[in-house]
Design an enzyme around this catalytic site. Structure first.
Site, short mmCIF file in Angstrom:
data_model
loop_
_atom_site.label_atom_id
_atom_site.label_comp_id
_atom_site.label_asym_id
_atom_site.label_seq_id
_atom_site.Cartn_x
_atom_site.Cartn_y
_atom_site.Cartn_z
N HIS A 113 0.81 -1.14 0.12
CA HIS A 113 0.02 0.08 -0.01
C HIS A 113 0.73 1.35 -0.02
O HIS A 113 0.30 2.21 0.11
CB HIS A 113 -1.01 0.08 1.15
CG HIS A 113 -2.30 -0.95 1.05
ND1 HIS A 113 -3.20 -0.35 0.69
CD2 HIS A 113 -2.37 -1.82 1.50
CE1 HIS A 113 -4.32 -1.43 0.61
NE2 HIS A 113 -3.59 -2.46 0.99
N LYS A 170 -8.91 13.98 3.89
CA LYS A 170 -8.07 12.95 3.74
C LYS A 170 -7.29 12.96 5.08
O LYS A 170 -7.12 14.15 5.66
CB LYS A 170 -7.23 12.81 2.47
CG LYS A 170 -6.59 13.84 2.09
CD LYS A 170 -5.72 13.97 0.95
CE LYS A 170 -6.56 13.87 -0.42
NZ LYS A 170 -6.56 12.78 -1.24
N ARG A 171 -6.60 11.98 5.44
CA ARG A 171 -5.52 12.17 6.66
C ARG A 171 -4.57 13.29 6.31
O ARG A 171 -4.43 13.65 5.00
CB ARG A 171 -4.74 10.71 6.67
CG ARG A 171 -5.29 9.59 7.30
CD ARG A 171 -5.75 9.89 8.60
NE ARG A 171 -4.99 10.06 9.77
CZ ARG A 171 -4.71 9.03 10.62
NH1 ARG A 171 -5.38 8.17 10.75
NH2 ARG A 171 -3.69 9.16 11.42
N LYS A 226 0.66 14.55 1.40
CA LYS A 226 -0.64 14.70 0.49
C LYS A 226 -0.81 16.22 0.39
O LYS A 226 -1.65 16.51 -0.35
CB LYS A 226 -1.74 14.13 1.62
CG LYS A 226 -1.80 12.76 1.60
CD LYS A 226 -3.00 12.38 2.44
CE LYS A 226 -3.09 10.64 2.61
NZ LYS A 226 -3.83 10.10 1.57
N THR A 262 -8.41 6.60 -2.90
CA THR A 262 -9.91 6.26 -3.15
C THR A 262 -10.68 7.54 -3.06
O THR A 262 -11.58 7.30 -3.64
CB THR A 262 -10.09 5.17 -2.37
OG1 THR A 262 -10.03 5.40 -0.74
CG2 THR A 262 -9.47 3.76 -2.76
N LYS A 280 -14.09 8.48 -4.87
CA LYS A 280 -15.42 8.79 -4.52
C LYS A 280 -15.96 10.32 -4.90
O LYS A 280 -17.20 10.26 -5.05
CB LYS A 280 -15.49 9.06 -2.91
CG LYS A 280 -15.03 7.60 -2.17
CD LYS A 280 -14.53 7.91 -0.80
CE LYS A 280 -13.87 6.85 -0.17
NZ LYS A 280 -13.04 7.15 1.05
#
Ligand SMILES: *Cc1c(COP(=O)(O)O)cnc(C)c1O
Length: 827
Positions: free
Chosen positions: A370, A563-564, A569, A671, A675
């Protein structure tokens, strides 16, 4: 025999799914399960009664499915994941069962408020983020496709922490989700397995001279007890099982230990051993190396494997056909100890020879990687492993020895290769590399998006790819449209059903049928109305949220990054853009920027200081911007606290713009990107993870791509990345960073954000500044398009219409074909 007696069911059994029968069933449970009358019942009593009534309607299919699996004995897939982020229970069950309307009517007929009931719904947050949510989406797809599958997981007493924002800082509070009981789980006190720790290994031999190993003097042993959660497919006859393990003291089952004299201490020590399954480690993409975590991982795999072997042995007397009946998927390396544990069970308990055990293991296991971030790759120090799991360390050493011997034969003298592929890392601390163990012990290793799988093969594990040319493959992640469209976006679902029918619920490729409506003005208007209603709903949540109480304007462009919180990110990139817009509005109140509300949500790992400071910076910028009368009607920044599946369900349908802006090469798949696009948001993103595949599906004209490619990121890194260059060159960037550095957003604490400035200007593995200019430019294109509602809507429709490939149904079909060789077993 008297037929009329045998055919009479006791009144507690469900006899159908009509509104009145369900209503009676709820009342029955209020009385006989909750021991309450309508007068004394609390909201929770009502919730539990409804839950039991719904659960009753699952039980028959559940038992029937499990019986079918037993008698037909198909090959089964066991999904091993330390995390499942399932979200709210009742709402989830109601989507998949085909009597949702009846349940809702029954609730109304009982005079209860459906909204209140929904608010008491319990969210099991047994995961951190994407990895745990993927496991939950996969469980839904496997049941919907009728795949003989079971999930194994951990029943943490405390799931992912609850995030509060106090003075703009993240404060973690415990998520005691089991406090009021969880009516959806069934305790199975009969499925109980001993789990051992510590001690040493004794080698002896039997009468024929074969070596035998005994793990002796173990202590702090615990029992693993099963709790089962039903996983129903969508409108079908399959109900699979999710089995979660909870630690129980062995003392409860061992009277001797209570005879030591100190009874009170014996009982209190019992509690210590139960801490094993107390809490989920709240780290995402980072590993901590704590002893308790290693024990959790072993506890989890040992219980799961003992259970799998027990079930296999009910139907088989030899292990010959084990890999023909059992496939085990390792969700990341968290359960990779399953490999040596299966070896141990087969050799030390079942007395199978090494060669047979090894062949079985490799044919049974497959591993999903992952992440490629080095800090996220699991390593356990040999010292720790030697102490906690002495027998497993021995087996791992033997696996490694056998493997390295083979490599030496194939590539004599290639010491560099040996060093890379060895399970044992010598420097700086002698450690076990769990990824190498997982690769060597599996028949297939998959990445979770095309780029990620490529990076695995060519950059992270090229030596393994050379040694095992067919072992690596790709299966791009997916999401279940039952949750991420049908359930979370009823307005859009209705429009879809009206326009293309409801086939998309089980076949997301049918969304393609929307393409011919993309230019239809009538349809576009309905599409826009749906988005507006969802934006208003989201504005309503933000208005009602006790921590926010903010009025936002649904006509703004809703710009969403949820998101986290992690440096890779790059929430900072999105925030810097907000600061740039703020400065432009301040400088020129008449400038023609589109009014925008920038929304963030996400949790930071409690020990990740920079991530927590990023949250504080977001809330500080929000404070400044939102209270500035010059800008407040044109720009808002909102941090929505406690991001969770439930929050995601509220936010995603209302998003216009989806921020997927990780440093290229670092987000394995994502993901959240899927969405948001499925719900009609346009993506602004880098060429990273599944963004690339989303771009390929929607077409270059319907997505906003910017920034360095992963190849360019590597080049710049090799050349030497100098963030100062970008800072000096770009005055808007410099101005924004100087404001952060000089305390513009933290006047009472002017140096508060210095660590963030350092993280961007000193080295920055994530190269935020390198992509700044191209991001800002791309945001201009976003605005220009937003000013043409027809064009925007057209692209929004085309995005949703192109999301077919991103269903977890597709992903699961590929796992079945490419990895598991497991087939549906429909009734
Ligand atoms: C989907 C999801 C994630 C993953 O989001 P990414 O953008 O892929 O990182 C994390 N948390 C929750 C609650 C989710 O639903």
């Amino acid at each position: 025999m008297n037929d009329s007696v045998t055919n009479t069911k006791p009144s507690s059994l469900p006899e159908g799914n009509s509104v009145d029968v369900i209503k009676d069933s709820i009342s029955h449970h209020l009385k006989y399960s909750q021991a309450k009358s309508p007068r004394t019942a609390t909201l929770m009593d009502h919730y539990n009664s409804i839950a039991f009534a719904v659960r009753d309607r699952l039980v028959e299919k559940w038992i029937d499915t499990q019986n079918r699996y037993f008698t037909k004995d198909p090959k089964r897939i066991y999904y091993l994941s330390m995390e499942y982020l399932v979200g709210r229970a009742l709402s989830n069950y109601l989507v998949n069962l085909d009597f949702k309307k009846e349940v809702c009517r029954a609730i109304e007929k009982l005079g209860l408020d459906l909204e209140n009931i929904e608010q008491s719904d319990i969210e099991a947050g047994l995961g951190n983020g994407g990895l745990g949510r993927l496991a939950a989406c996969f469980m839904d797809s496997m049941a919907t496709l009728g795949i003989p599958a079971a999930g194994y997981g951990m029943r943490y007493e405390y799931g992912i922490f609850y995030q509060k924002i106090i003075d703009g800082f993240q404060v973690e509070t415990a998520d005691n989700w089991l406090r009021k009981g969880y009516p959806w789980e069934l305790p199975r006190p009969d499925y109980l397995y001993p789990i051992r720790f510590y001690g040493r290994v004794q080698h002896t031999s039997d009468k024929e001279g074969y070596g035998i190993c005994h793990w002796v003097d173990s202590h702090d042993d615990v029992m693993a007890m099963a709790y089962d959660v039903p996983i129903p497919g969508y409108h079908n006859q399959t109900v699979n099982n999710l089995r979660l393990w909870s630690a129980r003291s062995t003392r409860e089952f061992d009277l001797d230990s209570f005879n030591e004299g100190d009874y009170v201490q014996a009982v209190s020590r019992k509690h210590e051993s139960e801490t094993l399954s107390k809490v989920l480690y709240p780290n995402d993409s980072n590993m901590q190396g704590k002893e308790l975590r290693l024990k959790q991982e072993y506890f989890f795999v040992s219980a799961s494997l003992q259970d799998i072997l027990r079930r296999y042995k009910r139907n088989h007397s030899t292990f010959e056909s084990f890999p023909k009946k059992v496939a085990i998927q390792l969700n990341d390396t968290h359960p990779a100890l399953a490999i040596p544990e299966l070896m141990r069970l087969l050799m030390d308990r079942e007395h199978r020879p090494w060669e047979e055990a090894w062949e079985i293991a490799v044919k049974t296991f497959a591993y999903t990687n992952h992440t490629v971030l080095p800090e996220a790759l699991e390593k356990w120090s040999v010292d720790l492993m030697q102490r906690v799991l002495p027998r497993h360390l021995e087996i791992i050493y033997q696996i490694n020895q056998n493997f390295l011997n083979r490599v030496q034969v194939q590539h004599p003298g290639n010491n560099a290769m040996l060093e890379k592929v060895s399970i044992v890392e010598e420097q700086p601390v002698k450690s076990i590399r769990m990824s190498n163990l997982a690769i060597i012990g599996s028949h297939t290793v998959n990445g979770v998006a095309a780029l990620h799988s490529d990076i695995l093969k060519n950059r992270v594990f090229p030596e393994f790819n050379k040694l095992f040319p067919n072992r690596f493959t790709n299966i791009t992640n997916g999401i279940t449209q039952r949750l991420w469209l049908k359930s979370c976006n009823p307005a859009l679902s209705d429009l879809l059903n009206d326009t293309i029918g409801d086939g998309w619920v089980t076949d997301l490729n049918q969304m393609q049928k929307l393409k011919k409506f993309a230019d239809d003005e009538e349809f576009q208007k309905r599409w826009r109305d749906v988005k507006m209603s969802n934006k208003k709903r989201l504005a309503g949540y933000i208005r009602e949220d006790r921590a926010l109480r903010m009025e936002i304007n649904p006509h703004h462009l809703f710009d969403v990054q949820v998101k986290r919180i992690h440096e890779y990110k790059r929430q900072l990139l999105c925030l810097l853009h907000a600061i740039v817009l703020y400065n432009r509005f301040k400088e020129n109140p008449n400038c023609d920027h589109v009014p925008r509300t920038v929304m963030f949500a996400g949790k930071a790992a409690p020990g990740y200081d920079v991530a927590k400071l990023i949250i504080k910076l977001i809330t500080s910028v929000a404070d400044k911007v939102n209270h500035d009368v010059q800008t407040a009607d044109k720009l808002r920044v909102v941090f929505i606290p406690n991001y969770s599946v439930n929050k995601a369900e509220g936010i995603i349908p209302g998003a216009d713009l989806s921020e997927q802006i990780s440093t290229a090469g670092m987000e394995a798949s994502g993901t959240g990107n899927m969405k948001l696009a499925l719900n009609g948001a346009l993506t602004i993103g880098t060429l990273d993870g599944a963004n690339i595949e989303i771009k390929n599906e929607v077409g270059d004209d319907n997505i906003f791509i910017f920034g360095l490619t992963s190849g360019q990121v590597d080049e710049v890194k090799t050349r030497g990345y100098n963030p100062r260059e970008y800072y000096e060159k770009n005055h808007e960037l410099r101005r924004a960073l100087d404001m952060v550095r000089d305390g513009y957003f933290s006047p009472d604490h002017p140096h508060l954000f210095q660590p963030i400035i350092d993280s961007l200007l000193v080295k920055d593995r994530f190269m935020v500044l390198a992509d700044f200019a191209s991001y800002i430019e791309k945001q201009k294109e976003v605005e220009a398009l937003f000013l043409s509602p027809k064009e925007w809507t057209r692209k929004s429709i085309l995005n949703a219409a192109s999301m077919g490939p991103f269903s977890s149904d597709r992903a699961i079909r590929q796992y079945c074909q490419k990895i598991w060789d497991v087939h549906p077993l429909p009734k």
